[in-house]
Design an enzyme around this catalytic site. Structure first.
Site, PDB file in Angstrom:
ATOM      1  N   GLY A 508      38.713 -11.525 -29.423  1.00  0.00           N
ATOM      2  CA  GLY A 508      38.321 -10.639 -28.326  1.00  0.00           C
ATOM      3  C   GLY A 508      39.496  -9.868 -27.755  1.00  0.00           C
ATOM      4  CG  ASP A 509      42.864 -11.828 -26.074  1.00  0.00           C
ATOM      5  OD1 ASP A 509      43.373 -11.623 -24.963  1.00  0.00           O
ATOM      6  OD2 ASP A 509      42.214 -12.855 -26.351  1.00  0.00           O
ATOM      7  CG  MET A 510      43.328  -9.627 -31.955  1.00  0.00           C
ATOM      8  SD  MET A 510      45.034  -9.317 -31.470  1.00  0.00           S
ATOM      9  CE  MET A 510      45.836 -10.751 -32.168  1.00  0.00           C
ATOM     10  CB  ALA A 513      44.502  -4.869 -28.149  1.00  0.00           C
TER      11      ALA A 513
END
Length: 726
Positions: A508-510, A513
């Site tokens: 999810g962070d990627m 981003a």
């Protein structure tokens, strides 16, 4: 932006991302999604070409996005150059346009396996399993859309087009969090845990009526407030003992702590855990299903959903702001330099999503000034569990080195008015300001868009909050696992009849981003500023479109089982099979009848018929016989054999496979070595986008804490009390 679409499933996500930016897309029909839900989601808003004359269509386009097997690409010349050199030509292939495996084939399962995602998922007692909903191809598509905007930025600078090479394998390999870098720095790699994170105390817990994601890592308050909640209910058991207040002792006692927390969670509904978690500012969330997503009050309040042919679909990962007056021209580089040369970025982010976004900007030439401090300790720099390298300090931990290369660091204590003033003066001179603070934080410091645009007209500001700056859940505290739970993705990690396992890396962070980078480069290309209110929840939920549409359209059962969780309705055989050696696996995907006949001949698996329906009816036997054959051979040997005969296959790669053993990644230099003043020569993940004329620059290691404070402040003409520069 006028786009000519020549994609198959490898590039579909790029087209949807560009549609979300407002692009005018003309599609030349080719191979596409096998079911209506996927076709509606990925290609809604495109126009079908009235002619098949590609040169005539290209003459009307700014960007061409093409994907598929290298041998079938329509836009490449015999010598591997673009057929339309004056345009921005983005090509997404399974393994890239160069290297010994350039002709290898892949679908999502094969790309996820070759790139390392599959290895990280699944039960410890079962086969590895990739994330749901074609996550591998979605990250490849996101990078392709970013590449299109970068190519246009460079073309606007000097008038020349270029070829942009996107490897789905490399796009996946850049999203593994510690999956590869743990091997680089510590000689170990994560293994399947059934959803229990290896470096943060988060997981999926059973609730009284479902499941919830949560935990107790992060700041010490995450533990003390969870403990207080449990104690209020009389369910803290022995966790109130003083010894559990010590973070190291608590971490080493995690199995016991998790048992107590699990009992606490099991006595409450999933919704109660989510609601109470938000009220107490704790990272807990109900594990939602795809059919519940459209009723999510946060998403509905922000008008996230869109109508597609009378059906409700998810919206886009990011929304661009309306045009603002006072846009400015940022400093641009010379011909051949990276596309973002001359761009100045003030980086107020920490942990993973923000640093991965700004790392991409730095790779493409931006001067990224990272504001950090020992007074607000980024866990990726200061937490021992995230240093990865034995004996590493806060200045040479492996996690921080990988996600912060190419940046300059200034140490400023922003808990002081003087420190905030220093950062405001820096922000007034930057083109982009990006943060991932809680809503309202930047406004209190005078660093919100409204304040900055008064002194810096045309500035782009990006806030990467968990769920967005407004809405009923705006103050929710989120981790990657809670966002995945809210979005519906976690629910789909369950094997048939089993519990959701969640993801054990920050996908999810990627995803968030990539959405932030896409918004920034799109605004830069349009030469305008504005405020990007990026909700990481929306970025995750945007990946769930086919699942949401399937709930309305219906779908053909895939026939998946706990033993064979990779089955698809439109492919057979399709799965991960055991290979020779301990915990070694090979992924195989048969995409058509011809590949099936070839596979049967090579492996001795008895043919049950030539068409898909006949194979699906006999799938259990086919999988069992294929597994018996693969079990006697090395995974790499099997993949090489099958690919040499045109059958998609790949080793289910772990960190060692990727960084040390993969000939394709090695040939393409995907893990470049940078020399760090403390860590020495260290491999890093490379840049996903390969621009033929304005290549990325991966040549500077991550900074020491405050390494550039004096140089940056001198450059900006700023003086400050030394006590706030720490």
């Amino acid at each position: 932006m006028k786009v000519l679409d020549l994609t198959d499933e490898l590039g579909a996500a790029a087209i949807r991302a560009l549609i979300g930016l407002g692009a005018d897309v003309v599609r030349v029909p080719g191979s596409g999604p096998a079911d209506r839900a996927a076709a509606l989601h990925w290609y809604a808003g495109t126009k079908t070409a009235a002619t098949g004359d590609l040169d005539a269509l290209a003459a009307e386009a700014d960007v061409i996005v093409e994907s598929g097997p290298v041998a079938k690409l329509r836009g490449l010349t015999k010598d591997g150059e673009s057929r339309w050199p004056g345009l921005v030509h983005v090509v997404v292939t399974s393994f890239g346009l160069t290297g010994p495996r350039r002709d290898w084939l892949a679908d999502d399962l094969i790309a996820a396996s070759a790139g390392g995602m599959t290895w990280l998922g699944g039960r410890p007692d079962g086969p590895p399993k990739p994330p749901p909903r074609e996550s591998a191809l979605q990250v490849a598509g996101a990078h392709a859309a970013i590449g299109a905007c970068l190519g246009l930025i460079a073309r606007d600078r000097d008038g020349a087009g270029q070829l942009i090479d996107v490897s789905a394998q490399e796009a996946v390999a850049a999203t593994l969090e510690t999956g590869a870098i743990a091997w680089i720095h510590g000689g170990a790699f994560p293994r399947r845990t059934g959803g229990i994170y290896g470096h943060v105390a988060h997981r999926v817990f059973r609730a009284a009526d479902g499941h919830a994601a949560g935990g107790y890592s992060g700041s010490n308050r995450m533990w003390t407030d969870l403990l207080a909640w449990m104690a209020e209910a009389g369910e803290a058991e022995d966790l109130t003992d003083e010894k559990y207040a010590d973070a190291v002792y608590r971490w080493n006692s995690r199995p016991h702590v998790d048992e107590v927390v699990a009992r606490f969670a099991s006595r409450r509904t999933a919704r109660t855990l989510g609601e109470q978690g938000r009220r107490r500012a704790l990272p807990w969330a109900e594990v939602s299903r795809a059919d519940q997503l459209a009723e999510n009050p946060q998403l509905r309040s922000r008008d996230f959903f869109i109508d597609v042919d009378g059906f409700t679909d998810v919206g886009y990962a990011v929304k661009l702001p309306a045009s603002e007056p006072g846009s400015k021209t940022w400093r641009t580089g010379r011909t051949g330099e990276p596309a973002l040369t001359g761009l100045r970025v003030l980086d107020l982010t920490w942990v993973l999503a923000g640093p991965y976004a700004t790392r991409q900007l730095a790779d493409h030439g931006a001067d990224v000034i990272k504001v950090e401090s020992a007074h607000r300790q980024d866990p990726t720099r200061f937490a021992p569990s995230m240093r990865l390298r034995p004996g590493a300090s806060h200045d040479d931990g492996g996690y921080f080195l990988n996600f912060n290369r190419g940046k300059r660091s200034i140490a400023v204590n922003m808990r002081t008015p003087e420190g905030q003033d220093v950062v405001r003066r820096l922000a007034a001179r930057c083109d982009v300001v990006i943060d991932n603070y809680s809503p309202g934080t930047t406004a209190r410091w005078g660093l919100d868009h409204e304040s900055l645009s008064k002194v810096n007209p045309g500035v782009i500001t990006v806030s990467m909050s968990g769920v967005g700056q407004d809405g009923p859940w705006r103050n929710a505290v989120t981790f990657a696992d809670t966002l995945a739970a809210m979005s519906g993705l976690t629910h789909e990690t369950a094997d048939p009849g089993g519990d959701p396992q969640g993801l054990t890396f920050g996908l999810g962070d990627m995803v968030a981003a990539n959405a932030a980078v896409l918004a920034i480069v799109a605004l830069l290309r349009e030469r305008r500023g504005g405020f990007v209110d990026l909700s990481q929840l929306e970025a995750m939920a945007a990946s769930m479109g086919p699942a949401v549409l399937e709930q309305q359209l219906g779908t053909v059962p895939a026939g998946a089982t706990p033993a064979w969780p990779h089955r698809l309705a439109h492919r057979c055989p399709h799965g991960v099979y055991p290979a020779l050696g301990e915990d070694r696996w090979v992924a195989v995907a048969v995409l058509d009848d011809e590949q099936w006949r070839t596979l049967a001949r090579l492996t001795g698996v008895r043919e049950t018929g030539f068409d898909l329906a006949e194979r699906k009816a006999d799938e259990d036997r086919i999988d069992a016989e294929l597994a018996a054959w693969t079990r006697t051979r090395g995974a790499a040997e099997t993949a090489e054999l099958l690919q040499s005969h045109g059958i998609p296959a790949a080793v289910v790669s772990n960190g060692e496979d990727l960084t040390d053993l993969d000939p394709q990644l090695a040939a393409r230099g995907f893990y470049p070595v940078l020399r760090h003043p403390l860590a020495g020569e260290v491999k890093h993940e490379g840049s996903v986008l390969r621009l033929s004329r304005t290549p990325a620059r991966v040549d500077r290691p991550a900074p020491l804490l405050g390494e550039h404070t004096h140089a940056v402040l001198t450059e900006f003409g700023i003086t400050a009390d030394p006590t706030v520069l720490e």
